[in-house]
Design an enzyme around this catalytic site. Structure first.
Site, PDB file in Angstrom:
ATOM      1  N   ASP A  18       0.807  -1.224   0.000  1.00  0.00           N
ATOM      2  CA  ASP A  18       0.000   0.000   0.000  1.00  0.00           C
ATOM      3  C   ASP A  18       0.840   1.275   0.000  1.00  0.00           C
ATOM      4  OD1 ASP A  18      -2.218  -1.650   0.121  1.00  0.00           O
ATOM      5  OD2 ASP A  18      -2.257  -1.636   2.308  1.00  0.00           O
ATOM      6  N   LYS A  54       1.684   2.140  -5.096  1.00  0.00           N
ATOM      7  CA  LYS A  54       2.237   1.583  -6.345  1.00  0.00           C
ATOM      8  C   LYS A  54       1.319   1.894  -7.529  1.00  0.00           C
ATOM      9  CE  LYS A  54       2.312  -2.477  -4.344  1.00  0.00           C
ATOM     10  NZ  LYS A  54       2.015  -2.088  -2.945  1.00  0.00           N
ATOM     11  N   GLY A 109      -4.564  -4.345  -3.813  1.00  0.00           N
ATOM     12  CA  GLY A 109      -5.558  -3.308  -4.090  1.00  0.00           C
ATOM     13  C   GLY A 109      -4.779  -2.077  -4.496  1.00  0.00           C
ATOM     14  N   GLN A 122       1.978  -6.058  -3.213  1.00  0.00           N
ATOM     15  CA  GLN A 122       2.461  -6.144  -1.823  1.00  0.00           C
ATOM     16  C   GLN A 122       3.755  -5.338  -1.647  1.00  0.00           C
ATOM     17  OE1 GLN A 122       1.317  -9.560  -3.216  1.00  0.00           O
ATOM     18  NE2 GLN A 122      -0.580  -8.597  -2.666  1.00  0.00           N
TER      19      GLN A 122
HETATM   20  P1  GDP Z   1      -0.845   0.314  -3.542  1.00  0.00           P
HETATM   21  O1  GDP Z   1      -1.431  -0.966  -3.077  1.00  0.00           O
HETATM   22  O2  GDP Z   1       0.622   0.387  -3.288  1.00  0.00           O
HETATM   23  O3  GDP Z   1      -1.183   0.649  -4.967  1.00  0.00           O
HETATM   24  O4  GDP Z   1      -1.493   1.469  -2.626  1.00  0.00           O
HETATM   25  P2  GDP Z   1      -3.053   1.598  -2.239  1.00  0.00           P
HETATM   26  O5  GDP Z   1      -3.799   2.027  -3.424  1.00  0.00           O
HETATM   27  O6  GDP Z   1      -3.524   0.380  -1.530  1.00  0.00           O
HETATM   28  O7  GDP Z   1      -2.970   2.723  -1.129  1.00  0.00           O
HETATM   29  C1  GDP Z   1      -2.478   3.989  -1.404  1.00  0.00           C
HETATM   30  C2  GDP Z   1      -3.571   5.016  -1.086  1.00  0.00           C
HETATM   31  O8  GDP Z   1      -3.004   6.294  -1.014  1.00  0.00           O
HETATM   32  C3  GDP Z   1      -4.647   5.116  -2.154  1.00  0.00           C
HETATM   33  O9  GDP Z   1      -5.856   5.479  -1.544  1.00  0.00           O
HETATM   34  C4  GDP Z   1      -4.145   6.248  -3.048  1.00  0.00           C
HETATM   35  O10 GDP Z   1      -5.191   6.923  -3.742  1.00  0.00           O
HETATM   36  C5  GDP Z   1      -3.520   7.152  -2.028  1.00  0.00           C
HETATM   37  N1  GDP Z   1      -2.367   7.942  -2.486  1.00  0.00           N
HETATM   38  C6  GDP Z   1      -1.392   7.616  -3.354  1.00  0.00           C
HETATM   39  N2  GDP Z   1      -0.439   8.591  -3.390  1.00  0.00           N
HETATM   40  C7  GDP Z   1      -0.845   9.544  -2.533  1.00  0.00           C
HETATM   41  C8  GDP Z   1      -0.281  10.777  -2.105  1.00  0.00           C
HETATM   42  O11 GDP Z   1       0.800  11.202  -2.516  1.00  0.00           O
HETATM   43  N3  GDP Z   1      -0.980  11.498  -1.168  1.00  0.00           N
HETATM   44  C9  GDP Z   1      -2.163  11.066  -0.660  1.00  0.00           C
HETATM   45  N4  GDP Z   1      -2.775  11.823   0.246  1.00  0.00           N
HETATM   46  N5  GDP Z   1      -2.721   9.910  -1.035  1.00  0.00           N
HETATM   47  C10 GDP Z   1      -2.069   9.153  -1.951  1.00  0.00           C
HETATM   48  P1  IMO Z   2      -0.944  -4.201  -2.225  1.00  0.00           P
HETATM   49  O1  IMO Z   2      -0.494  -4.777  -3.545  1.00  0.00           O
HETATM   50  C1  IMO Z   2      -0.987  -4.560   2.105  1.00  0.00           C
HETATM   51  C2  IMO Z   2      -1.082  -8.624   3.767  1.00  0.00           C
HETATM   52  C3  IMO Z   2      -2.324  -9.054   4.508  1.00  0.00           C
HETATM   53  C4  IMO Z   2      -1.719  -9.998   5.517  1.00  0.00           C
HETATM   54  C5  IMO Z   2      -0.608 -10.678   4.720  1.00  0.00           C
HETATM   55  C6  IMO Z   2      -1.003 -12.029   4.121  1.00  0.00           C
HETATM   56  O2  IMO Z   2      -2.238  -3.490  -2.299  1.00  0.00           O
HETATM   57  O3  IMO Z   2       0.151  -3.421  -1.602  1.00  0.00           O
HETATM   58  P2  IMO Z   2      -2.550 -12.718   2.069  1.00  0.00           P
HETATM   59  O4  IMO Z   2      -3.996 -12.478   1.783  1.00  0.00           O
HETATM   60  O5  IMO Z   2      -1.637 -12.175   1.019  1.00  0.00           O
HETATM   61  O6  IMO Z   2      -2.248 -14.150   2.366  1.00  0.00           O
HETATM   62  O7  IMO Z   2      -2.245 -11.915   3.440  1.00  0.00           O
HETATM   63  O8  IMO Z   2      -0.280  -9.795   3.670  1.00  0.00           O
HETATM   64  N1  IMO Z   2      -1.303  -8.119   2.385  1.00  0.00           N
HETATM   65  C7  IMO Z   2      -1.238  -6.831   2.036  1.00  0.00           C
HETATM   66  N2  IMO Z   2      -1.032  -5.723   2.783  1.00  0.00           N
HETATM   67  N3  IMO Z   2      -1.108  -4.454   0.773  1.00  0.00           N
HETATM   68  C8  IMO Z   2      -1.276  -5.557   0.007  1.00  0.00           C
HETATM   69  O9  IMO Z   2      -1.251  -5.509  -1.336  1.00  0.00           O
HETATM   70  C9  IMO Z   2      -1.394  -6.821   0.640  1.00  0.00           C
HETATM   71  N4  IMO Z   2      -1.593  -8.075   0.199  1.00  0.00           N
HETATM   72  C10 IMO Z   2      -1.519  -8.865   1.275  1.00  0.00           C
HETATM   73  O10 IMO Z   2      -2.977  -7.961   5.102  1.00  0.00           O
HETATM   74  O11 IMO Z   2      -1.111  -9.285   6.553  1.00  0.00           O
HETATM   75 MG    MG Z   3      -2.950  -1.629  -1.803  1.00  0.00          MG
END
Ligand code: GDP
Ligand code: IMO
Ligand code: MG
Length: 424
Positions: free
Chosen positions: A13, A16, A40, A222
């Site tokens: 998270d 990416k 996600g 991840q």
């Molecule tokens: P990913 O899994 O690495 O793609 O990250 P996620 O999408 O799960 O979580 C990142 C969250 O931060 C999302 O809600 C994005 O819309 C938000 N986001 C990404 N870059 C920024 C930023 O520079 N500032 C803020 N405030 N939110 C951001």
């Molecule tokens: P993105 O790509 C954050 C975490 C779960 C749990 C552990 C194992 O959005 O960064 P799993 O379902 O993979 O067997 O769970 O890994 N986890 C993540 N945490 N971002 C993710 O993906 C994750 N995918 C799995 O919360 O701790």
């Molecule tokens: Mg994510």
């Protein structure tokens, strides 16, 4: 010819999705190489937010082709749902998405076993998407691959043999209801018809594309600390999100990878259980969660939040071989008077030299912090590096020198344009 691996440097998270969406304008192909619908990846375009779980984040741009590589575990239910959402939003998927015939399928019993495992006292806090159980079958050489859908008889035979074992487990170990071979066969053969147009030999497609001068962005899911080898085991996912996994998960050999791009969040978050040395519990953690809107993009769970851990990112830079970086969510730190950065861990009165492998040691490790002055300013409208407050620049310079990274992209908000690009 560029073949870049993009990786999360922390516990996932990191943002990416947003950065892939920015970078992929300069790539011909975007490919996922591991994980599954546990990911996600959020992309915000104007006021519309897309969350992608299986399909590469490049799908939202018109140019790049998208590949789901052999290392990804595919839940057809999640895949078809995602294709449907995108098509309904007017985004073309057919003819642009290619799925490896070697990828393993997530079966209904994988999801059920994943959630049943989480009932016990030794919870990992998984996403419940069946990821672990599917990779277990893959490595136990019992898995069912996309290619197995080609032959109804052999698919059914494989499923029957798997189910004999799973049903025994479901009934006698988990005391849960059993599953039916015919029902699943019928369901998966229906899926086969729907996903058939997307299936191909993606290792060949990728290698031929690279040979003809095309560029590829390999989108990790991840993060490094969730890696099954290098993460905070057993509180990890069951795949290899680190850059090494990009080769086995796509079929692009190491000799063709040109660089590794790391995504670093300006602080740290983690979803699920496991050690987290810089975690802020109480009010400070709640504030960070609120300001950063830190709730899981896949499960909606609140993310645990804490200060930036430079010791952890330095470790991540080492095992990934990161060349350049993007820092995300820098805007979120704008409300703090002071910001802390962890530069190392202390255990038993001694400073640790390397990142601990034992989760108990990590749990006991005491972070060593330096305190920096906050910038107390909303930076989300800034688009030039020179316009950033001096304290923000100091923070960035410190992270660069402490972690041994070069920051090329600074993200100051979730939207595409809330981005500062640093010249080479
Ligand atoms: P990913 O899994 O690495 O793609 O990250 P996620 O999408 O799960 O979580 C990142 C969250 O931060 C999302 O809600 C994005 O819309 C938000 N986001 C990404 N870059 C920024 C930023 O520079 N500032 C803020 N405030 N939110 C951001
Ligand atoms: P993105 O790509 C954050 C975490 C779960 C749990 C552990 C194992 O959005 O960064 P799993 O379902 O993979 O067997 O769970 O890994 N986890 C993540 N945490 N971002 C993710 O993906 C994750 N995918 C799995 O919360 O701790
Ligand atoms: Mg994510």
């Amino acid at each position: 010819m560029k073949v870049t691996v993009l990786v999360g440097t922390q516990w996932g998270d990191e943002g990416k999705g947003k950065i892939v969406d920015i970078l992929c304008e300069n790539y011909d192909i975007v490919a996922r190489y591991q994980g599954g619908a546990n990911a996600g990846h959020t992309i915000k375009i104007n006021d519309i937010q897309y969350v992608l779980h299986l399909i590469p984040s490049g799908i939202l741009r018109e140019g790049p082709l998208c590949v789901i590589g052999n290392g990804v575990v595919i839940d057809p239910v999640a895949l078809l749902e995602e294709i449907d959402i995108l098509e309904k939003a007017g985004i073309k998927v057919k003819g642009r998405l290619f799925i490896s015939h070697n990828a393993h399928l997530i079966m209904p019993y994988h999801k059920l076993i994943d959630s049943l495992n989480e009932r016990g006292s030794k919870k990992i806090g998984t996403t419940g998407r069946g990821i672990g159980p599917c990779y277990i079958d893959k490595f136990a050489r019992k898995g069912i691959k996309i290619v197995d859908l080609l032959d109804k008889k052999s698919f059914e035979a494989k499923l029957r043999s798997n189910l004999a074992e799973k049903n025994d487990l479901l009934k006698n170990y988990y005391h849960s209801s059993e599953m039916d071979v015919e029902e699943i066969t019928e369901q998966y053969l229906r899926f086969d018809e729907l996903i058939d147009p997307y299936i191909s030999d993606t290792a060949r497609l990728l290698n031929e594309s690279v040979s003809s001068g095309k560029s590829v962005l390999l989108e990790g899911a991840q993060g490094a600390l969730l890696d099954v080898d290098f993460g905070t085991y057993p509180f990890v996912t069951s795949s290899s999100p680190t850059s090494g996994g990009a080769c086995t998960g796509s079929g692009i050999p190491p000799t063709r990878i040109t660089d590794v791009f790391g995504i670093v969040k300006a602080y740290t978050t983690r979803v699920g259980n496991g050690p987290f040395p810089t975690e802020l519990t109480g009010e400070a953690g709640d504030t960070l969660r609120k300001w950063g809107a830190e709730f899981g993009a896949t499960t909606g769970r609140p993310r645990r939040c804490g200060w930036f851990d430079a010791f952890l990112v330095k470790y991540s830079v080492m095992i990934n071989g990161i060349t350049n970086c993007a820092i995300t969510k820098l805007d979120v730190l704008g409300g703090f008077d002071e910001i802390q950065v962890c530069t190392g861990y202390k255990l038993g009165g001694k400073i640790l030299k390397s990142f601990p492998a034992d989760p108990r040691r990590l749990e006991e490790a005491e972070p060593v912090y330096i305190t920096m002055k906050g910038w107390k300013q909303d930076i989300s409208l800034i688009r030039n590096y020179d316009d950033l407050p001096p304290e923000t620049k100091e923070y960035l310079n410190f992270l660069e020198s402490e972690c041994g990274i070069k920051i090329k992209i600074i993200s100051v908000g979730p939207k595409r344009d809330q981005t500062i690009l640093q010249p080479d």
